[in-house]
Scaffold this active site. Structure first.
Site, PDB file in Angstrom:
ATOM      1  N   TRP A 183       2.256  43.827  11.280  1.00 43.61           N
ATOM      2  CA  TRP A 183       2.620  45.132  10.729  1.00 43.61           C
ATOM      3  C   TRP A 183       3.396  45.922  11.781  1.00 43.61           C
ATOM      4  O   TRP A 183       2.996  45.978  12.951  1.00 43.61           O
ATOM      5  CB  TRP A 183       1.338  45.858  10.318  1.00 43.61           C
ATOM      6  CG  TRP A 183       1.542  47.215   9.726  1.00 43.61           C
ATOM      7  CD1 TRP A 183       2.477  47.611   8.831  1.00 43.61           C
ATOM      8  CD2 TRP A 183       0.735  48.382   9.996  1.00 43.61           C
ATOM      9  NE1 TRP A 183       2.312  48.943   8.514  1.00 43.61           N
ATOM     10  CE2 TRP A 183       1.257  49.435   9.213  1.00 43.61           C
ATOM     11  CE3 TRP A 183      -0.371  48.626  10.803  1.00 43.61           C
ATOM     12  CZ2 TRP A 183       0.707  50.724   9.231  1.00 43.61           C
ATOM     13  CZ3 TRP A 183      -0.915  49.899  10.822  1.00 43.61           C
ATOM     14  CH2 TRP A 183      -0.376  50.934  10.037  1.00 43.61           C
ATOM     15  N   ASP A 264      -8.249  43.803  11.914  1.00 40.48           N
ATOM     16  CA  ASP A 264      -7.647  44.816  11.045  1.00 40.48           C
ATOM     17  C   ASP A 264      -7.920  44.381   9.611  1.00 40.48           C
ATOM     18  O   ASP A 264      -7.336  43.414   9.116  1.00 40.48           O
ATOM     19  CB  ASP A 264      -6.150  44.928  11.298  1.00 40.48           C
ATOM     20  CG  ASP A 264      -5.505  46.075  10.516  1.00 40.48           C
ATOM     21  OD1 ASP A 264      -6.220  46.711   9.702  1.00 40.48           O
ATOM     22  OD2 ASP A 264      -4.304  46.324  10.701  1.00 40.48           O
ATOM     23  N   LYS A 300      -5.840  50.563   0.026  1.00 42.50           N
ATOM     24  CA  LYS A 300      -5.443  49.578  -0.971  1.00 42.50           C
ATOM     25  C   LYS A 300      -6.565  49.282  -1.959  1.00 42.50           C
ATOM     26  O   LYS A 300      -6.358  49.343  -3.176  1.00 42.50           O
ATOM     27  CB  LYS A 300      -5.012  48.271  -0.291  1.00 42.50           C
ATOM     28  CG  LYS A 300      -3.971  48.434   0.810  1.00 42.50           C
ATOM     29  CD  LYS A 300      -2.676  49.003   0.302  1.00 42.50           C
ATOM     30  CE  LYS A 300      -1.557  48.902   1.313  1.00 42.50           C
ATOM     31  NZ  LYS A 300      -1.755  49.614   2.572  1.00 42.50           N
TER      32      LYS A 300
END
Length: 454
Positions: A183, A264, A300
């Protein structure tokens, strides 16, 4: 006394003398800025009247991910398609607020006993407890032995940043290894958090899969005790995850080298539709009794993007160590943002703490994950039907919100200019932004880009 002085108010002459003296003093202090008439030319400062103090500031470039949406919004084309930002969309292309989120909010509104006072520095206690159980499992020995220090943070980004700053202050190593690619915000977060960023191989462009051997070689060469960032599931941007067998090999190496894993976890339940399956990697590492850090996000999997809800959990060797870790996390958080917001965390705690809401959430989560998987198959079938050159099976092998298409920058640019399809320059697309209606248009664009642009 003349006519003008007769109109003076009491003390005016003394006030005028003081003002004249101050003006002379300012002129002396100003040096070259003082004029013959006693006036002063001010510098461009916050208190001046000239150019802005920030006149020479350069225009910063747009964020490479969020900038995609900026460009998309400026495009007047009726067929434009935004596949850049990772946010779920319905089949109709609209943002989705989960039914369980609506129900939780309605219940909170009706409860007049709730208030808007500051939360503690560590956040909402019930939220922290339930978040740890969600990622670790309710039967986790680490939870039962009180070896987990959990603090509420500002979504996944904030959790990573708090963890980075904590490690830079209190851990023996200040080197973190991150995968290539990862990311785009990861290196910035860790650098600003006080860590030195190194990389390890992860994605193999030739197979569009995991470079497992390269990953192991690079982590083997890392100094003992180094921090290693691991994507818990649904790797961003590639959508390529290790198999369970590969995760076991990664864990063995990490523990043998004495590396410190920092997970993560941004997509638990959103990748496969199964909360437990998506937590496999984390629970594997926690089960061996070793230490690790976990950053969680509810952006999300609960659609709480704008609520900025997340948690940082640090798994420790003992309960006493966990208590000391929590005390130091408070010292990191207090000058950073003092305490986290209450609303989003209360929504999460309400859903996770209610059996019916929790069950219905898993159903909605599965529905979102299944729709994304369906988009993968539809896109693959569409490319196959068009006879698009190349092997596109990676689209259905990858998992989660994103697909690493393998398109190069020139092909991405072509798709944007000719087909009004917006994605990041590395060819990453958000499968959650697709629908049955837009898949043919995307497939046409990919086919044209591959056949016309090398």
């Amino acid at each position: 006394m003349n006519s003008s002085s007769s109109n003076c108010f009491p003390g005016q002459e003394e006030a005028e003398r003081r003002l004249e003296s101050l003006a002379r003093h300012l002129g002396t202090m100003a040096g070259d800025r003082g004029n013959r008439d006693g006036s002063v030319d001010f510098e461009a400062t916050a208190g001046g009247f000239g150019n802005s103090a920030f006149e020479k500031l350069q225009q910063a470039p747009e964020d490479p991910i969020l900038g995609v949406t900026v460009a998309y919004n400026k495009d007047p084309s009726p067929v434009k398609l935004n596949l850049g930002v990772g946010a779920y969309r319905t089949e109709e292309g609209r943002p989705l607020v989960l039914s369980v989120v609506r129900q939780a909010e309605e219940a909170l509104i009706q409860d007049r006993s709730r208030y808007k006072e500051y939360l503690p520095i560590t956040g909402l206690a019930e939220f922290n407890k339930l978040s740890a159980k969600l990622i670790l499992g309710s039967d986790s020995p680490a939870i039962q032995e009180s070896r987990v220090a959990t603090v509420q943070c500002l979504s996944g980004t904030g959790s990573l940043r708090v963890g980075a700053e904590f490690l830079s202050k209190h851990y023996s190593q200040r080197i973190i290894y991150i995968p290539v690619p990862t990311w785009g915000n990861h290196p910035k977060i860790f650098n600003l958090g006080g860590l030195s960023v190194q990389t390890y191989r992860y994605y193999d462009p030739s197979t569009r899969g995991l470079d497992y051997q390269g990953m192991l070689e690079d982590l083997s060469a890392a100094p003992s005790g180094a921090i290693v960032l691991l994507h818990a599931c649904a790797h961003n941007p590639t959508g390529v995850d290790p198999t369970q067998e590969q995760w076991q090999g990664i864990r063995q190496l990490v523990r043998q080298k004495g590396l410190l894993p920092f997970f993560d976890s941004a997509y638990q339940g959103f990748a496969s539709g199964n909360l437990d399956a998506d937590a496999y990697s984390v629970r594997l590492f926690v089960a061996d009794g070793g230490e690790c850090l976990i950053a969680q996000s509810y952006a999300k999997n609960m659609g709480l993007y704008g609520e900025r809800v997340g948690a940082l959990s640090i798994i420790c060797r003992t309960e006493n160590v966990a208590k000391r870790v929590e005390s130091q996390l408070k010292l990191v958080i207090r000058p950073m943002y003092s305490s986290p917001p209450i609303h989003g965390a209360t929504i999460v705690a309400t859903i996770l703490g209610d059996r019916n809401l929790n069950y219905n959430w898993t159903l909605e989560l599965k529905s979102m994950a299944d729709r994304i998987i369906s988009m993968r198959h539809q896109l693959y079938d569409a490319l196959k039907a068009r006879g698009t050159p190349g092997d596109w099976t990676h689209i259905i092998k990858q998992i989660g919100m994103f697909t690493f298409t393998g398109l190069n920058k020139d092909q991405v640019s072509f798709m944007t200019s000719e087909y009004h399809v917006y994605m990041t320059s590395d060819g990453r697309i958000s499968m959650a932004g697709l629908s049955s209606r837009t898949v043919p248009h995307l497939a046409d664009g990919i086919h044209a880009a591959v056949t016309r642009i090398s």
